[in-house]
Design a protein around this motif. Structure first.
Motif, PDB file in Angstrom:
ATOM      1  N   TRP A 171      45.785  18.463  47.566  1.00  0.00           N
ATOM      2  CA  TRP A 171      45.075  17.356  47.622  1.00  0.00           C
ATOM      3  C   TRP A 171      44.544  16.905  48.522  1.00  0.00           C
ATOM      4  O   TRP A 171      43.247  16.587  48.224  1.00  0.00           O
ATOM      5  CB  TRP A 171      46.410  15.994  47.474  1.00  0.00           C
ATOM      6  N   ARG A 177      41.479  16.598  42.476  1.00  0.00           N
ATOM      7  CA  ARG A 177      41.061  15.741  42.064  1.00  0.00           C
ATOM      8  C   ARG A 177      40.090  16.486  40.496  1.00  0.00           C
ATOM      9  O   ARG A 177      39.403  16.470  39.905  1.00  0.00           O
ATOM     10  CB  ARG A 177      39.565  15.541  42.520  1.00  0.00           C
ATOM     11  N   THR A 187      46.109   9.569  34.361  1.00  0.00           N
ATOM     12  CA  THR A 187      45.993   8.668  35.307  1.00  0.00           C
ATOM     13  C   THR A 187      47.302   9.576  36.253  1.00  0.00           C
ATOM     14  O   THR A 187      46.999   9.043  37.768  1.00  0.00           O
ATOM     15  CB  THR A 187      46.593   7.048  35.140  1.00  0.00           C
ATOM     16  N   PHE A 242      45.090   8.173  39.746  1.00  0.00           N
ATOM     17  CA  PHE A 242      43.929   8.316  39.718  1.00  0.00           C
ATOM     18  C   PHE A 242      42.988   7.108  39.620  1.00  0.00           C
ATOM     19  O   PHE A 242      43.829   5.788  38.439  1.00  0.00           O
ATOM     20  CB  PHE A 242      43.724   9.381  38.722  1.00  0.00           C
ATOM     21  N   ARG A 249      45.455   1.493  41.806  1.00  0.00           N
ATOM     22  CA  ARG A 249      46.516   2.571  41.635  1.00  0.00           C
ATOM     23  C   ARG A 249      47.946   2.756  41.914  1.00  0.00           C
ATOM     24  O   ARG A 249      48.979   2.688  41.588  1.00  0.00           O
ATOM     25  CB  ARG A 249      45.704   3.975  42.578  1.00  0.00           C
ATOM     26  N   LYS A 267      37.907   7.078  37.636  1.00  0.00           N
ATOM     27  CA  LYS A 267      38.740   8.455  38.458  1.00  0.00           C
ATOM     28  C   LYS A 267      38.053   8.485  39.516  1.00  0.00           C
ATOM     29  O   LYS A 267      37.223  10.524  39.378  1.00  0.00           O
ATOM     30  CB  LYS A 267      39.939   9.030  37.865  1.00  0.00           C
ATOM     31  N   SER A 270      42.183   9.186  44.073  1.00  0.00           N
ATOM     32  CA  SER A 270      43.350   8.631  44.162  1.00  0.00           C
ATOM     33  C   SER A 270      43.904   8.697  45.404  1.00  0.00           C
ATOM     34  O   SER A 270      43.963   8.381  46.593  1.00  0.00           O
ATOM     35  CB  SER A 270      43.616  10.789  43.413  1.00  0.00           C
TER      36      SER A 270
END
Length: 287
Positions: A171, A177, A187, A242, A249, A267, A270
């Motif tokens: 991440w 992503r 999401t 996201f 979020r 989006k 995140s």
């Protein structure tokens, strides 16, 4: 247990004309994938675990109960060699005939909510996670970067019971992503940082998680139920959400549910939710 979050914004603004449908406008379909058999002819390598299909059955059973109450529309279960990489591959990332993520009643992007229980792995240098499929045709690994682009169809929430399917190192390097575009409907990616243990207890906590998350807590409840402090290594569930703002979020993480899915906007970023101090095998200790 202290749940913490980190956030990452990717783009400076939202994509004009993005298709962002409220939950009420979406069809309600669930796909549950379970891969218990490995190492046989045409199968992928790994240790066979019968619980992998038992959990998929439990996941499907919950949504079948919603369907029987008029609260859901369709539920499909695919197991073992019926779970193939093409069902996880977006046409923008795969060859013709090997990119069927929108396949009716089978592809991951043909459902609003999916679950998979299988083996997994990750690479930091690439960076990406991988899920082991039930069939070696067209290949055994569905990769988060090379194959998946979620939410161009209906997919909103993915619950992934697989080792290293949500590692923080991936991440941090932007490896997840690539699961979305700014106009995606997708999401929530609920997964694990590091290796996760397996047994009949998974079915037990999964059933509790499903009941608890009908209307809210679809991310938070995942962490509450799947977290396990171990003598040597911990199980570290994580939730990657996201959307275009931290507030949206967080709202989906805490207040979104199967029947109340929040619109998190474009989006363009995140948030990574996790248990502070969780220390798994094949993943660093979480801050």
């Amino acid at each position: 247990m202290k749940i913490r979050t980190q956030k990452k914004q990717w783009l400076s603004g939202a994509l004009a004309g993005a298709l962002l449908l409220p939950a009420a406008a979406l069809a309600n379909e669930t796909h549950a994938y379970g891969i218990a058999n490995f190492g046989g002819s045409g199968q992928c390598s790994g240790s066979s675990h019968s619980v992998h299909t038992q959990t998929a059955s439990a996941f499907a059973s919950y949504f079948t109960s919603l369907r029987n109450s008029g609260l859901w529309s369709d539920v499909r279960t695919l197991t073992n060699m019926n779970v193939t990489r093409d069902l996880w591959t977006d046409p923008a990332k795969g060859a013709v005939g090997e990119s069927n993520d929108a396949a009716l009643n089978a592809g991951v992007d043909d459902a609003d909510v999916i679950f998979i229980h299988t083996h997994g792995g990750h690479e930091v240098s690439t960076p990406r996670s991988s899920l082991v499929m039930g069939s070696n045709s067209p290949s055994c690994s569905a990769l988060t970067d090379s194959h998946m682009r979620l939410g161009n169809g209906k997919l909103d929430i993915a619950v992934v019971k697989a080792c290293r399917s949500g590692n923080i190192e991936v991440w941090e390097k932007g490896g997840y992503r690539q699961l979305v575009t700014s106009s995606s409907n997708f999401t929530v990616w609920n997964a694990f940082h590091g290796d996760s243990s397996c047994g009949g207890f998974v079915k037990d906590y999964l059933e509790d998680y499903l009941e608890d998350s009908r209307n809210d807590g679809v991310g938070e409840n995942w962490i509450d139920e799947a977290y396990d402090w171990g003598v040597i290594y911990d199980d570290c569930p994580v939730s990657i959400v996201f959307g275009d703002s931290k507030a949206k979020r967080k709202s989906m993480f805490e207040a979104g549910g199967w029947r109340d899915r929040k619109n998190t906007g474009s989006k363009t970023g995140s948030s990574y939710f996790y248990v502070s101090g969780c220390n798994p095998d094949n993943g660093r200790k979480l801050p």
